[in-house]
Design an enzyme around this catalytic site. Structure first.
Site, PDB file in Angstrom:
ATOM      1  CG  PHE A   1      34.970  50.739  24.529  1.00  0.00           C
ATOM      2  CD1 PHE A   1      36.319  51.015  24.587  1.00  0.00           C
ATOM      3  CD2 PHE A   1      34.570  49.414  24.352  1.00  0.00           C
ATOM      4  CE1 PHE A   1      37.263  50.001  24.456  1.00  0.00           C
ATOM      5  CE2 PHE A   1      35.501  48.396  24.230  1.00  0.00           C
ATOM      6  CZ  PHE A   1      36.841  48.688  24.272  1.00  0.00           C
TER       7      PHE A   1
ATOM      8  N   GLY B   1      32.802  42.358  20.752  1.00  0.00           N
ATOM      9  CA  GLY B   1      31.708  43.325  20.764  1.00  0.00           C
ATOM     10  C   GLY B   1      31.006  43.242  22.100  1.00  0.00           C
TER      11      GLY B   1
ATOM     12  CG  HIS C   1      35.981  38.712  24.403  1.00  0.00           C
ATOM     13  ND1 HIS C   1      36.865  38.585  23.379  1.00  0.00           N
ATOM     14  CD2 HIS C   1      36.260  39.908  25.001  1.00  0.00           C
ATOM     15  CE1 HIS C   1      37.654  39.647  23.354  1.00  0.00           C
ATOM     16  NE2 HIS C   1      37.325  40.461  24.331  1.00  0.00           N
TER      17      HIS C   1
ATOM     18  CD  GLU D   1      33.937  42.515  28.324  1.00  0.00           C
ATOM     19  OE1 GLU D   1      33.792  41.946  27.236  1.00  0.00           O
ATOM     20  OE2 GLU D   1      34.496  43.620  28.437  1.00  0.00           O
TER      21      GLU D   1
ATOM     22  CG  HIS E   1      36.810  40.160  29.895  1.00  0.00           C
ATOM     23  ND1 HIS E   1      37.476  41.195  30.505  1.00  0.00           N
ATOM     24  CD2 HIS E   1      36.710  40.489  28.583  1.00  0.00           C
ATOM     25  CE1 HIS E   1      37.754  42.124  29.599  1.00  0.00           C
ATOM     26  NE2 HIS E   1      37.307  41.713  28.421  1.00  0.00           N
TER      27      HIS E   1
HETATM   28 ZN   LIG Z   1      38.592  42.111  24.997  1.00  0.00          ZN
END
Ligand SMILES: [Zn+2]
Ligand SMILES: *[C@@H]1O[C@H](CO)[C@@H](O)[C@H](O)[C@H]1NC(C)=O
Ligand SMILES: *[C@@H]1O[C@H](CO)[C@@H](O)[C@H](O)[C@H]1NC(C)=O
Ligand SMILES: *[C@@H]1O[C@H](CO)[C@@H](O)[C@H](O)[C@H]1NC(C)=O
Ligand SMILES: *[C@@H]1O[C@H](CO)[C@@H](O)[C@H](O)[C@H]1NC(C)=O
Length: 498
Positions: free
Chosen positions: A195, A314, A341, A344, A369
């Protein structure tokens, strides 16, 4: 949670523990009403659409229930993504107005086929190395290091002998999709390495200013075609460059966004627009974060109408936890809205897991997330109390190795408890998914209750506007436009079309 406890307690008092048919159905009814969409009422016309939708959904769910070996949602997304287009539910979802996409990363919005097309543009240089490929637009051979040699893509393609094979090999650098995902990505390490490799490959190609401007225009076009009306995009705001090597600072990148959005809105006046969330890397020290926050303030000053706020991106397990930056973020939070974020991760009780508490205490408007949230009952209550939108990206979490069988995705709990959920797609281009329809489909059939129906889909779409960074009159206008679009969809619905 607390709400349920109180309800249960009331029932115990009333029925003194006796099992009663009435009580049973009352409990189930209460739970239905608690769930996301559970308090929405459908009109007669919506009911007709719902019947068509649910007939198809039941067929899919019940087939999987009786033939668990064929229940595709328990397998890797790549193993069933191709068959989705034959699903009746999916085809209806494609046509349903879905509101806004609030969690997407700019360089991962479009398909590998689009990126392959970009490699046909003039002045693109390529450097093939062991397992990677470097791409950069330039008037003359780029100065960046290259293990072998920089050559014009045009020449490399021509001299390859087999253009089709050349393109097929090149395309592999623009996608995570592969034939044997379980072997290619046995753990989160392999999926994240690939990714991140994707971004390393495409970023220098997309940061060429004219490509950047066109890319976002085309991304909005693809999102609009998927029945999305508005987008909030996260961007690291890379330094854009020209063919002669001139580079610009991130404020120029933000202005390029404004230009693309303006051009798009002129061509498609039914679209509601787009805003950016400045989201640089979390793998930095305090000093660099200070630079980022200063940049964020400058962008807010220069292009306030398209600036939504700040985030850090990241691999969360490897980056600095938010606590590292709390004093700085607390101070900057006076001027900036946060869309962090957080959570996650599968790692319970780690610093990554703690990002959830810091993100919430720092006043985040939404959480990206929030995958680990169900392990934090107090934070669940805070999310409800502060009405913080949870940006859930099911396919992303499956592809990036947090969950295998999507029935185990925490979204099921968020929905059951009526939390403020919005669905998004994170990086749909990287796994060749639709801008939003595949995520809606997997969530609707694979994660949500078998009984969740059109009321859920409608509420999720409305939530995406409610929890957007649109403010005041813009938000009211958005909901209004959505209602018109929704009514058009309902009125023109034809079950036999699917
Ligand atoms: Zn994202
Ligand atoms: C939907 O109808 C029920 C029962 O008639 C009612 O109790 C509820 O308040 C209604 N919900 C909304 C959002 O109007
Ligand atoms: C899952 O995919 C297979 C093909 O691999 C298909 O035959 C099957 O019907 C699908 N199952 C469901 C429940 O859609
Ligand atoms: C790529 O370019 C070809 C030829 O111009 C075009 O037909 C196709 O639609 C493009 N594909 C994408 C994904 O933009
Ligand atoms: C509904 O779709 C079917 C199949 O496409 C078509 O034959 C039929 O005429 C349509 N009905 C209406 C009312 O448009």
């Amino acid at each position: 949670m607390r709400c349920l406890t109180i309800i249960a307690f009331v029932y115990i008092l009333r029925d003194a523990g006796a099992y009663g048919k009435t009580r049973r159905s009352e409990i189930l009814e209460q739970e239905t009403r608690l769930a996301v969409g559970g308090n929405t009422n459908l009109t007669e016309q919506e009911d007709a659409v719902n019947n068509c939708l649910m007939q198809a959904k039941f067929r899919e769910c019940d087939y999987g229930f009786t033939n668990p070996q064929y229940f595709n949602f328990s397998h890797h997304y790549f193993s069933y993504m191709e068959i989705i287009k034959h699903s009746k539910v999916y085809r209806m979802i494609k046509d349903i107005p879905k509101g806004a996409a609030l969690h997407v990363h700019d360089m991962a919005m479009l398909s590998p086929d689009y990126l392959l097309n970009v490699t046909y543009m003039d002045y693109l240089y390529v450097c093939f190395e062991q397992n990677t490929v470097k791409l950069r637009f330039s008037k003359a051979a780029p100065k960046d290091t290259c293990a072998i040699k920089w050559q014009l893509m045009k020449n490399a393609r021509k001299h390859s002998g087999d253009i089709e094979k050349f393109d097929e090999k090149l395309r592999k650098h623009f996608t995570l999709v592969c034939d044997h995902p379980d072997e290619t990505y046995p753990t989160i390490k392999e999926s994240w390495d690939t990714f991140l490799g994707y971004f390393g490959t495409v970023a220098p190609m997309l940061s060429y200013r004219p490509v950047w401007e066109q890319y976002f225009y085309d991304a909005l076009k693809a999102f609009r075609e998927d029945n999305i009306m508005y987008v909030e995009v996260r961007s690291v705001l890379p330094d854009l460059y020209e063919l002669d090597g001139t580079t610009y600072d991130p404020v120029v990148t933000a202005k390029a966004y404004k230009k693309s959005i303006k051009r798009f809105m002129k061509d498609y006046p039914d679209f509601l627009g787009a805003k950016i969330i400045y989201a640089p890397s979390r793998l930095v020290d305090r000093q660099q974060l200070g630079v980022y926050l200063e940049t964020a303030r400058r962008i807010k000053k220069e292009v306030p109408e398209i600036f939504a706020g700040f985030d850090l991106v990241g691999p969360e397990d490897q980056g600095n936890p938010l606590i590292e930056f709390v004093p700085q973020l607390e101070e900057a939070g006076k001027d900036l809205n946060y869309f962090f974020h957080a959570g996650e991760t599968d790692w319970y009780g780690t610093l990554t897991d703690d990002n959830l508490v810091d993100a919430i205490l720092l006043g985040a408007k939404r959480l990206g997330h929030a995958y680990a949230l169900p392990k934090h009952p107090i934070l669940m209550e805070e999310v409800r109390k502060r009405d913080i939108g949870l940006e859930v990206n099911v396919i992303s979490n499956a592809v990036l190795s947090l969950v295998r069988d999507v029935r185990n995705h925490p979204l099921a709990l968020f929905l059951a408890q009526g939390l403020p959920v919005v669905l998004s797609s994170d990086d749909p281009g990287v796994w060749e998914a639709d801008p939003l329809s595949h995520d809606f489909y997997v969530a609707f059939v694979g994660v949500a209750s078998r009984l969740s129906d059109l009321r859920l889909l409608k509420t999720l779409a409305l939530n995406s506007l409610k929890y957007s960074a649109l403010d005041g009159a813009d938000k009211i206008n958005a909901v209004d436009k959505f209602s018109q679009r929704w009514n058009d969809f309902i009125v023109n619905f034809n079950c036999s079309k699917y």
